[in-house]
Design an enzyme around this catalytic site. Structure first.
Site, PDB file in Angstrom:
ATOM      1  N   ASP A   8       0.839  -0.774   0.123  1.00  0.00           N
ATOM      2  CA  ASP A   8       0.405   0.244  -0.206  1.00  0.00           C
ATOM      3  C   ASP A   8       0.830   1.246  -0.100  1.00  0.00           C
ATOM      4  O   ASP A   8       0.818   1.915   0.765  1.00  0.00           O
ATOM      5  CB  ASP A   8      -0.634   0.130   0.967  1.00  0.00           C
ATOM      6  CG  ASP A   8      -2.083  -1.056   1.473  1.00  0.00           C
ATOM      7  OD1 ASP A   8      -1.898  -1.497   0.066  1.00  0.00           O
ATOM      8  OD2 ASP A   8      -1.867  -1.854   2.078  1.00  0.00           O
ATOM      9  N   LYS A  11       1.792   2.805  -5.236  1.00  0.00           N
ATOM     10  CA  LYS A  11       1.953   1.294  -6.479  1.00  0.00           C
ATOM     11  C   LYS A  11       1.614   2.506  -7.870  1.00  0.00           C
ATOM     12  O   LYS A  11       2.117   2.515  -8.182  1.00  0.00           O
ATOM     13  CB  LYS A  11       2.701   0.259  -5.935  1.00  0.00           C
ATOM     14  CG  LYS A  11       3.386   0.060  -5.105  1.00  0.00           C
ATOM     15  CD  LYS A  11       3.367  -1.707  -4.980  1.00  0.00           C
ATOM     16  CE  LYS A  11       2.150  -2.521  -4.428  1.00  0.00           C
ATOM     17  NZ  LYS A  11       1.936  -1.479  -3.135  1.00  0.00           N
ATOM     18  N   GLY A  35      -4.567  -4.187  -4.153  1.00  0.00           N
ATOM     19  CA  GLY A  35      -5.582  -3.062  -3.933  1.00  0.00           C
ATOM     20  C   GLY A  35      -4.885  -1.816  -4.535  1.00  0.00           C
ATOM     21  O   GLY A  35      -4.435  -1.597  -4.049  1.00  0.00           O
ATOM     22  N   HIS A  36      -4.911  -1.958  -5.864  1.00  0.00           N
ATOM     23  CA  HIS A  36      -3.889  -0.072  -5.931  1.00  0.00           C
ATOM     24  C   HIS A  36      -5.041   0.191  -6.214  1.00  0.00           C
ATOM     25  O   HIS A  36      -6.149   0.612  -6.982  1.00  0.00           O
ATOM     26  CB  HIS A  36      -3.011  -0.902  -7.585  1.00  0.00           C
ATOM     27  CG  HIS A  36      -2.162  -1.947  -6.960  1.00  0.00           C
ATOM     28  ND1 HIS A  36      -0.925  -2.414  -7.843  1.00  0.00           N
ATOM     29  CD2 HIS A  36      -1.948  -2.210  -5.846  1.00  0.00           C
ATOM     30  CE1 HIS A  36      -0.042  -3.395  -7.008  1.00  0.00           C
ATOM     31  NE2 HIS A  36      -0.744  -3.537  -5.803  1.00  0.00           N
ATOM     32  N   GLN A 221       1.464  -5.380  -3.138  1.00  0.00           N
ATOM     33  CA  GLN A 221       2.990  -6.369  -2.075  1.00  0.00           C
ATOM     34  C   GLN A 221       3.895  -5.150  -1.849  1.00  0.00           C
ATOM     35  O   GLN A 221       4.531  -4.169  -3.019  1.00  0.00           O
ATOM     36  CB  GLN A 221       2.409  -7.882  -2.246  1.00  0.00           C
ATOM     37  CG  GLN A 221       1.209  -8.170  -1.449  1.00  0.00           C
ATOM     38  CD  GLN A 221       0.985  -8.497  -2.548  1.00  0.00           C
ATOM     39  OE1 GLN A 221       1.552  -9.338  -3.760  1.00  0.00           O
ATOM     40  NE2 GLN A 221      -0.592  -8.407  -3.266  1.00  0.00           N
TER      41      GLN A 221
HETATM   42  P1  GDP Z   1      -1.205   0.500  -3.489  1.00  0.00           P
HETATM   43  O1  GDP Z   1      -1.984  -0.967  -3.153  1.00  0.00           O
HETATM   44  O2  GDP Z   1       0.773   0.277  -3.473  1.00  0.00           O
HETATM   45  O3  GDP Z   1      -0.957   1.263  -5.024  1.00  0.00           O
HETATM   46  O4  GDP Z   1      -1.566   1.852  -2.536  1.00  0.00           O
HETATM   47  P2  GDP Z   1      -3.224   1.794  -2.235  1.00  0.00           P
HETATM   48  O5  GDP Z   1      -3.811   2.570  -3.362  1.00  0.00           O
HETATM   49  O6  GDP Z   1      -3.520   0.770  -1.634  1.00  0.00           O
HETATM   50  O7  GDP Z   1      -3.098   3.247  -0.798  1.00  0.00           O
HETATM   51  C1  GDP Z   1      -2.427   3.958  -1.102  1.00  0.00           C
HETATM   52  C2  GDP Z   1      -4.137   5.696  -0.655  1.00  0.00           C
HETATM   53  O8  GDP Z   1      -2.986   6.581  -0.911  1.00  0.00           O
HETATM   54  C3  GDP Z   1      -4.356   5.027  -2.054  1.00  0.00           C
HETATM   55  O9  GDP Z   1      -5.964   5.962  -1.122  1.00  0.00           O
HETATM   56  C4  GDP Z   1      -3.869   6.497  -2.938  1.00  0.00           C
HETATM   57  O10 GDP Z   1      -5.301   7.175  -3.432  1.00  0.00           O
HETATM   58  C5  GDP Z   1      -4.007   7.396  -1.843  1.00  0.00           C
HETATM   59  N1  GDP Z   1      -2.375   8.276  -1.994  1.00  0.00           N
HETATM   60  C6  GDP Z   1      -1.687   7.865  -3.095  1.00  0.00           C
HETATM   61  N2  GDP Z   1      -0.403   8.914  -2.980  1.00  0.00           N
HETATM   62  C7  GDP Z   1      -0.830   9.908  -2.082  1.00  0.00           C
HETATM   63  C8  GDP Z   1      -0.014  10.584  -1.346  1.00  0.00           C
HETATM   64  O11 GDP Z   1       0.833  11.442  -1.732  1.00  0.00           O
HETATM   65  N3  GDP Z   1      -1.245  11.054  -0.409  1.00  0.00           N
HETATM   66  C9  GDP Z   1      -2.006  11.575  -0.068  1.00  0.00           C
HETATM   67  N4  GDP Z   1      -2.261  11.577   1.497  1.00  0.00           N
HETATM   68  N5  GDP Z   1      -3.028  10.281  -0.128  1.00  0.00           N
HETATM   69  C10 GDP Z   1      -2.062   9.071  -1.834  1.00  0.00           C
HETATM   70  P1  IMO Z   2      -1.429  -4.104  -2.403  1.00  0.00           P
HETATM   71  O1  IMO Z   2      -0.384  -5.031  -3.834  1.00  0.00           O
HETATM   72  C1  IMO Z   2      -0.957  -4.474   2.628  1.00  0.00           C
HETATM   73  C2  IMO Z   2      -0.300  -8.973   3.457  1.00  0.00           C
HETATM   74  C3  IMO Z   2      -2.466 -10.018   3.874  1.00  0.00           C
HETATM   75  C4  IMO Z   2      -1.532 -10.256   5.361  1.00  0.00           C
HETATM   76  C5  IMO Z   2      -0.490 -10.917   3.769  1.00  0.00           C
HETATM   77  C6  IMO Z   2      -0.847 -12.189   3.429  1.00  0.00           C
HETATM   78  O2  IMO Z   2      -2.153  -3.269  -2.937  1.00  0.00           O
HETATM   79  O3  IMO Z   2       0.043  -3.149  -1.737  1.00  0.00           O
HETATM   80  P2  IMO Z   2      -2.352 -13.109   1.553  1.00  0.00           P
HETATM   81  O4  IMO Z   2      -3.877 -12.945   1.329  1.00  0.00           O
HETATM   82  O5  IMO Z   2      -1.465 -12.017   0.429  1.00  0.00           O
HETATM   83  O6  IMO Z   2      -1.529 -13.916   1.735  1.00  0.00           O
HETATM   84  O7  IMO Z   2      -2.086 -12.239   3.149  1.00  0.00           O
HETATM   85  O8  IMO Z   2      -0.206  -9.859   3.231  1.00  0.00           O
HETATM   86  N1  IMO Z   2      -0.642  -8.060   2.545  1.00  0.00           N
HETATM   87  C7  IMO Z   2      -1.080  -6.971   2.363  1.00  0.00           C
HETATM   88  N2  IMO Z   2      -0.769  -5.944   2.810  1.00  0.00           N
HETATM   89  N3  IMO Z   2      -0.554  -4.491   0.777  1.00  0.00           N
HETATM   90  C8  IMO Z   2      -1.290  -5.575  -0.324  1.00  0.00           C
HETATM   91  O9  IMO Z   2      -1.311  -5.056  -1.700  1.00  0.00           O
HETATM   92  C9  IMO Z   2      -0.896  -6.844   0.265  1.00  0.00           C
HETATM   93  N4  IMO Z   2      -1.501  -7.693  -0.018  1.00  0.00           N
HETATM   94  C10 IMO Z   2      -1.160  -8.674   0.864  1.00  0.00           C
HETATM   95  O10 IMO Z   2      -2.772  -8.065   4.728  1.00  0.00           O
HETATM   96  O11 IMO Z   2      -0.693  -9.159   6.184  1.00  0.00           O
HETATM   97 MG    MG Z   3      -2.655  -1.357  -1.886  1.00  0.00          MG
END
Ligand code: GDP
Ligand code: IMO
Ligand code: MG
Length: 425
Positions: A8, A11, A35-36, A221
């Site tokens: 998270d 990315k 979840g991106h 991840q």
């Molecule tokens: P990913 O899994 O690495 O793609 O990240 P996620 O989407 O799970 O979580 C990142 C969250 O931060 C999302 O809700 C983005 O919309 C948000 N986000 C991304 N860049 C920024 C930033 O610079 N500032 C803030 N406040 N939110 C951001």
């Molecule tokens: P993105 O791509 C954050 C964590 C789960 C758990 C562990 C194992 O959005 O960054 P799994 O279902 O993969 O066997 O769970 O890994 N986990 C993540 N945490 N971001 C993710 O993906 C994750 N994908 C798995 O919460 O601790």
């Molecule tokens: Mg994510």
């Protein structure tokens, strides 16, 4: 493009930003546990299996062989994106070698979590671990390409029977045998719906690499969740650090010229496992509130803490990072002071190497350096010299401690809320 923490790291935003400079965007490991998020023109899109390059119709998106695919989930994701006006046709190619997730994998995820004696891994319950387990175990695995072969029904029936037996042994209650006929009918329907996308992505990517096409690999991840190099066993079941690019895509390392390491300006983690800089207090809650730190996939509140330079220095080296992309810096505005973990104290000794065993990691006490914060909000800042001096000092210090230069700073979720400091130069 690799996450350097526990996932998270935003990315999705960076991939979306870099898509324009590439011909191909590839997801190569993980599955619907990811979840991106991409935010553009005020619209928010969530992606789990589909590469974050999908919003540019000129770019070829690829789901490579190392990804584990839940076809129901993938089809829903395709339909949702199409309903939001996103074009998905030949621009999405999916590997026939990718392994398939079946209903029994999700059951196994649930049952395994229930019988585990230690702290729960807290998986996303998407069947990821059980599917990778079957892939490595081979005898009970089914790949996407198998759905198009004449013996698919028979193969599925054999595997379902074996799974009934194994899952029955894992539960105390009576196990209701699965209806393999019904599963076959459902999966045969999925096979039809996905047919136009399925092909040999390895050959496609090798040809593209030989032709010097620009390929962006989108990790899921984070490196600390890597099955081999992360905080085992509190990890995911694939190589989510930079080392996984070649095994997951089939493209050898000689074609990889740059590695972007994505980091949050602080740290978060979802699920179980040690987290040395975790803040189980008001400061942690403030980070969670300001950063809206709730899981994209499971909606669980993310655990929040200070930036851990010991962990990120380790993953940046492991993943061969050329430049850092520092995300969510805006979340840290209004904190009076900020801490960065520069070393760990373990059994009276100061260490700077990331411990290999989780029990050691559980025992460490972070050694902190404290920096002054900044009061003003920075979401509208678009250049480095407009950032408050203390914010500049903070990112410079992060980068120095990690040992890699930074090339991008993000100050908000939208594409435009970005300060490019020469990420791709
Ligand atoms: P990913 O899994 O690495 O793609 O990240 P996620 O989407 O799970 O979580 C990142 C969250 O931060 C999302 O809700 C983005 O919309 C948000 N986000 C991304 N860049 C920024 C930033 O610079 N500032 C803030 N406040 N939110 C951001
Ligand atoms: P993105 O791509 C954050 C964590 C789960 C758990 C562990 C194992 O959005 O960054 P799994 O279902 O993969 O066997 O769970 O890994 N986990 C993540 N945490 N971001 C993710 O993906 C994750 N994908 C798995 O919460 O601790
Ligand atoms: Mg994510």
């Amino acid at each position: 493009m690799v996450g350097l923490q526990w996932g998270d790291e935003a990315k999705g935003k960076v991939v979306d930003l870099l898509t324009e400079q590439n011909d191909i965007v590839v997801r190569y490991q993980g599955g619907a546990n990811a979840g991106h998020t991409v935010v553009t023109d005020g619209k928010k899109y969530k992606l789990s299996l589909i590469p974050s390059g999908i919003f540019n119709p000129k770019v070829q998106c690829v789901i490579a062989s190392g990804v584990v695919i839940d076809p129901a989930f993938l089809i829903t994701e395709i339909k949702t994106l199409r309903s939001q006006g996103v074009e998905i046709g030949k621009n999405l190619l999916i590997s026939d070698r990718a392994h398939l997730i079946f209903p029994w994998h999700k059951e196994e995820d649930r049952l395994m979590d229930a019988i585990a004696s230690k702290e729960s891994i807290g998986t996303t319950m998407r069947g990821i671990g059980p599917c990778y387990r079957d892939k490595v175990g081979r005898s009970l695995a089914i790949r996407l390409g198998d759905m198009y072969r004449s013996d698919f029904k028979q193969r599925l029936s054999e595997v379902a029977k074996a799974k009934d037996h194994l899952l029955g042994m894992m539960t105390d209650t009576d196990w209701e045998p699965m209806d393999d006929e019904e599963i076959h009918t459902t999966y045969a329907e999925y096979a039809k719906e996905l047919a136009e996308h399925v092909g040999d992505t390895t050959a496609f990517l090798l040809d593209a690499a030989d032709a010097n096409q620009r390929i962006l690999f989108e990790a899921a991840q984070g490196s600390l969740l890597d099955i081999d190099h992360g905080t085992f066993p509190y990890v995911t079941s694939s190589n989510s650090s930079g080392v996984g690019v070649s095994s997951g895509s089939g493209v050898p390392g000689c074609h990889i010229s740059k590695v972007v390491g994505i980091i949050k300006a602080y740290t978060t983690r979802v699920g179980g496992g040690p987290f040395p800089t975790e803040l189980d207090n008001e400061t942690g809650q403030k980070i969670r509130d300001r950063g809206n730190e709730y899981g994209t996939v499971t909606k669980r509140p993310r655990r929040c803490g200070w930036f851990d330079a010991v962990a990120v220095r380790y993953t940046a080296r492991l993943s061969g990072v050329s430049k850092l992309s520092i995300m969510l810096l805006d979340v840290l505005s209004t904190f009076r002071e900020l801490k960065i973990c520069t070393a760990y104290s373990l059994n009276g000794k100061t260490i700077r190497d990331f411990p290999a065993h989780v029990d050691d990691l559980r025992q460490v006490t972070p050694v902190y350096e404290t920096l002054p914060g900044w009061t003003e909000e920075i979401s509208d800042v678009r250049s480095l010299d407009r950032l408050p001096q203390n914010a500049r000092n903070y990112v410079r210090r992060l980068s120095e401690l990690v040992g890699k230069p930074f090339g991008l700073i993000s100050v908000g979720p939208d594409r435009v809320q970005t300060i490019d400091c020469g990420l791709m130069e």
